[in-house]
Design a protein around this motif. Structure first.
Motif, PDB file in Angstrom:
ATOM      1  N   ILE A  75       8.214 -54.872 -23.931  1.00 22.63           N
ATOM      2  CA  ILE A  75       7.881 -53.799 -23.856  1.00 22.63           C
ATOM      3  C   ILE A  75       6.367 -53.036 -24.614  1.00 22.63           C
ATOM      4  O   ILE A  75       5.627 -51.752 -23.936  1.00 22.63           O
ATOM      5  N   LEU A 103      12.088 -51.041 -14.379  1.00 26.37           N
ATOM      6  CA  LEU A 103      12.923 -52.032 -15.832  1.00 26.37           C
ATOM      7  C   LEU A 103      12.025 -52.712 -16.551  1.00 26.37           C
ATOM      8  O   LEU A 103      11.044 -52.752 -17.497  1.00 26.37           O
ATOM      9  N   GLY A 104      12.852 -51.535 -17.892  1.00 19.45           N
ATOM     10  CA  GLY A 104      12.825 -51.457 -19.034  1.00 19.45           C
ATOM     11  C   GLY A 104      11.992 -50.243 -19.829  1.00 19.45           C
ATOM     12  O   GLY A 104      11.702 -49.990 -20.483  1.00 19.45           O
ATOM     13  N   ARG A 105      11.383 -49.416 -18.741  1.00 20.79           N
ATOM     14  CA  ARG A 105      11.236 -48.037 -19.460  1.00 20.79           C
ATOM     15  C   ARG A 105      11.526 -46.915 -17.864  1.00 20.79           C
ATOM     16  O   ARG A 105      11.013 -46.588 -17.424  1.00 20.79           O
ATOM     17  N   GLU A 106      13.141 -47.238 -17.899  1.00 23.05           N
ATOM     18  CA  GLU A 106      13.156 -46.487 -16.693  1.00 23.05           C
ATOM     19  C   GLU A 106      13.036 -44.789 -17.520  1.00 23.05           C
ATOM     20  O   GLU A 106      12.588 -44.964 -18.153  1.00 23.05           O
TER      21      GLU A 106
END
Lengths: 259, 344
Positions: A75, A103-106
């Motif tokens: 990330i 995914l991972g930065r909603e």
């Protein structure tokens, strides 16, 4: 001379007794396309996973615009604008197109102090991404497993390029693809380059890099072997370096600076 | 971007596509339909079935399964399994009685046993993330948790006579049993977390394809430990409810409960292989198991046969969940146009 957009200095990495990378350095300017080539186990993927924050180097440093960065986490690399398109696309089959892209930065919104996924905003944003890229999927709310291979690749491309990327790494982007899909990948690379985004392509297919790339870097057994401009080399020259692990020009003319 | 396909081929295939949709629908919602049909059949054949006493009674029996099932749904979303929940219920049951006998305030006891459940669940999860298969870790926990329960209680059941526990086990609010209310709250919160929060999404991503979740930077280890910790906490809560209902703390509580919980979750349509999970399905699965048992009991069927029937239903459900589901979905998406690359 100003600092290059990206510089990797003296990167080394071992897995147990195996030396995957030994003192590898790399420079990349904004908007340039670099082909990273070499035999299996040459260390190409390991080097790129370190750049993408998926692995941590044992030693060496990474500089962005001349400033050292430390990607403890994928990330962190993504936040710095470094994206990677994995060979298997790294998509979760059961999740929807939008869920995979974010995914991972909603995007979340707050309801009574609770952070809740903002699904409608994310769906709208991913539709915009596909529209901007000229790529198509049947619906952003479909699970990825319901898509064809080419459509899954479109999702991976949208995810890597839709968040103001500065550098996109592509691992074997044209492996197992048909001719139209290969053309689309080349188009994507050219478009990124024109937008000032740097691209690193890991590929066995030299013709892709001859078609859209600027530079080759050849690796063998964890070492950087040689460096060539696209217009200053040919297939035979590169294959020789890949196979022998020796840069014939540097050997002939040891005074010449390889960079 | 949704774009309609109006080519002649897709028009000709329209009835065929409807059949596909129907097949997918049947496989996906088969258990909901099965529950409805079973309840209809039982209502028609037994005058005692469709009474509020009977329905509430069955729902109350299903409550502990639902409570733990919500946690198990998260565990199975990550492609894990937790076999230790029944034994954790026994350990919690013993601890609850022992601490009440020792004179601790009942609310403190409840908080303490839930904390024990969370910590033991987290311990399971932590060992699993070291690389030991979940099946093995929680099977070991299955024997040891109950073993500790027997050691502490010396094998004896201890009565619980606290009024707060009486309310939790047998009380009601406006005519609805307390266990049912607790289960309903757990279900609503569980549904919300699974479907509306990052944590739920990350659990599904972890189970769907762990390597993809990892390279996208999700904290796989924390997520896995958390789902087992949640399940441990919910198993402890169910342990409190069960002990309160039976008015005693016993190392024999929750025997075989793990299998009923797993059966309920799988019956509901949560994938054994992770990535796909449904809280509503888990509730339906738990109700189906209990209503089948109840219906057969009302018809005077030998209770040993009831166990056999439960086993058969479980196998059929797993068959539906895995083989049929995969085939139906593959069939539904086998649209030749999807793979045609149209370039202009």
């Amino acid at each position: 001379m100003s600092a290059p957009m990206l510089e990797m200095r003296g990167i080394s990495k071992t897995f147990g007794a195996v030396t995957a990378l030994s003192n590898v350095s790399l420079r990349l300017e904004a908007g340039s396309v670099l082909g990273l080539i070499g035999d299996n186990a040459a260390g190409k993927s390991t080097l790129m996973k370190i750049l993408a924050g998926a692995l941590r180097p044992d030693s060496g440093e990474i500089l962005l615009d001349g400033a050292p960065v430390n990607f403890a986490h994928p990330i962190a690399a993504r936040d710095a604008g470094i994206e990677m398109i994995y060979q298997d696309f790294a998509l979760v089959p059961e999740l929807t197109v939008t869920q995979n892209i974010f995914l991972g930065r909603e995007i979340t919104r707050s309801i009574a102090g609770l952070r809740v996924l903002d699904r409608s905003t994310m769906n709208a944003r991913s539709e915009e991404m596909f529209a901007a890229l000229g790529l198509r999927v049947p619906a952003v709310t479909l699970p990825v497993q319901a898509l064809s291979g080419g459509q899954q690749q479109a999702v991976a491309i949208a995810r890597a390029t839709g968040f103001a990327a500065r550098l996109v790494i592509m691992d074997e982007p044209t492996a197992n693809l048909g001719a139209p899909a290969i053309a689309r990948v080349r188009e994507t690379i050219t478009r990124l380059k024109n937008a000032g985004v740097a691209v690193i392509i890991i590929s066995h297919r030299l013709e892709d890099i001859f078609a859209v790339g600027d530079r080759f870097m050849v690796m063998k057994q964890g070492h950087l072997v040689g460096d060539r401009n696209v217009d200053d080399t040919d297939n035979a020259d590169l294959v020789e370096m890949i196979v022998t692990g020796v840069d014939a020009r540097a050997a002939r003319d040891p005074v010449a600076d390889p960079t | 971007m949704t774009h309609a396909k109006t080519t002649p081929t897709s028009r000709a295939a329209a009835p065929f596509l409807d059949m596909r949709k129907a097949a997918v629908f049947l496989v996906r919602y088969g258990m909901f339909i099965a529950l409805a049909l079973w309840m209809l059949a039982m209502s028609l054949t037994s005058e005692h079935f469709l009474t509020s006493t009977n329905l509430l009674n069955v729902a109350r029996q299903a409550a502990p399964i639902v409570i733990i099932g919500v946690g198990m749904t998260f565990v199975m979303a990550t492609a894990g399994i937790d076999l230790s929940v029944g034994s954790l219920v026994a350990l919690v049951s013993v601890l609850t009685a022992a601490w009440l006998v020792a004179g601790l305030p009942p609310l403190l006891v409840i908080a303490m046993v839930i904390l024990v459940g969370v910590m033991l669940g987290a311990l399971n999860g932590a060992i699993i993330t070291l690389g030991v298969p979940a099946f093995v870790v929680t099977l070991a926990a299955l024997t040891s948790f109950r073993g500790v329960g027997f050691v502490i209680s010396e094998g004896r059941a201890v009565p619980i006579s606290d009024p707060i526990f009486a309310f939790i086990g047998r009380g009601d609010v406006l005519g609805i049993n307390t266990p049912l209310i607790i289960a309903a709250v757990v279900v609503v919160v569980g549904w919300f977390v699974l479907n509306r929060t990052r944590f739920g999404l990350y659990a599904l991503a972890t189970g769907g394809r762990e390597e993809a979740a990892r390279v996208m930077g999700l904290a796989i280890t924390k997520i896995k430990i958390a789902v087992y910790a949640i399940t441990g906490g919910l198993a402890a809560l169910a342990g409190v409810v069960i002990s309160a209902r039976l008015s005693n703390g016993s190392p024999n509580a929750g025997m075989m409960l793990e299998l009923e919980v797993i059966a309920a979750v799988v019956l509901g349509g949560t994938s054994l292989f992770g990535g796909r999970a449904t809280i509503a399905g888990t509730v339906v699965g738990a109700l189906l198991i209990n209503f089948v048992r109840n219906g057969l009991n009302l018809h005077g069927v030998n209770p040993y046969w009831v166990q056999v029937v439960t086993g058969v239903i479980l196998v059929l459900a797993v068959l539906m969940n895995t083989v049929l589901n995969r085939r139906a979905e593959a069939w539904a998406r086998a649209n030749p146009e999807d793979d045609r690359e149209v370039r202009k």
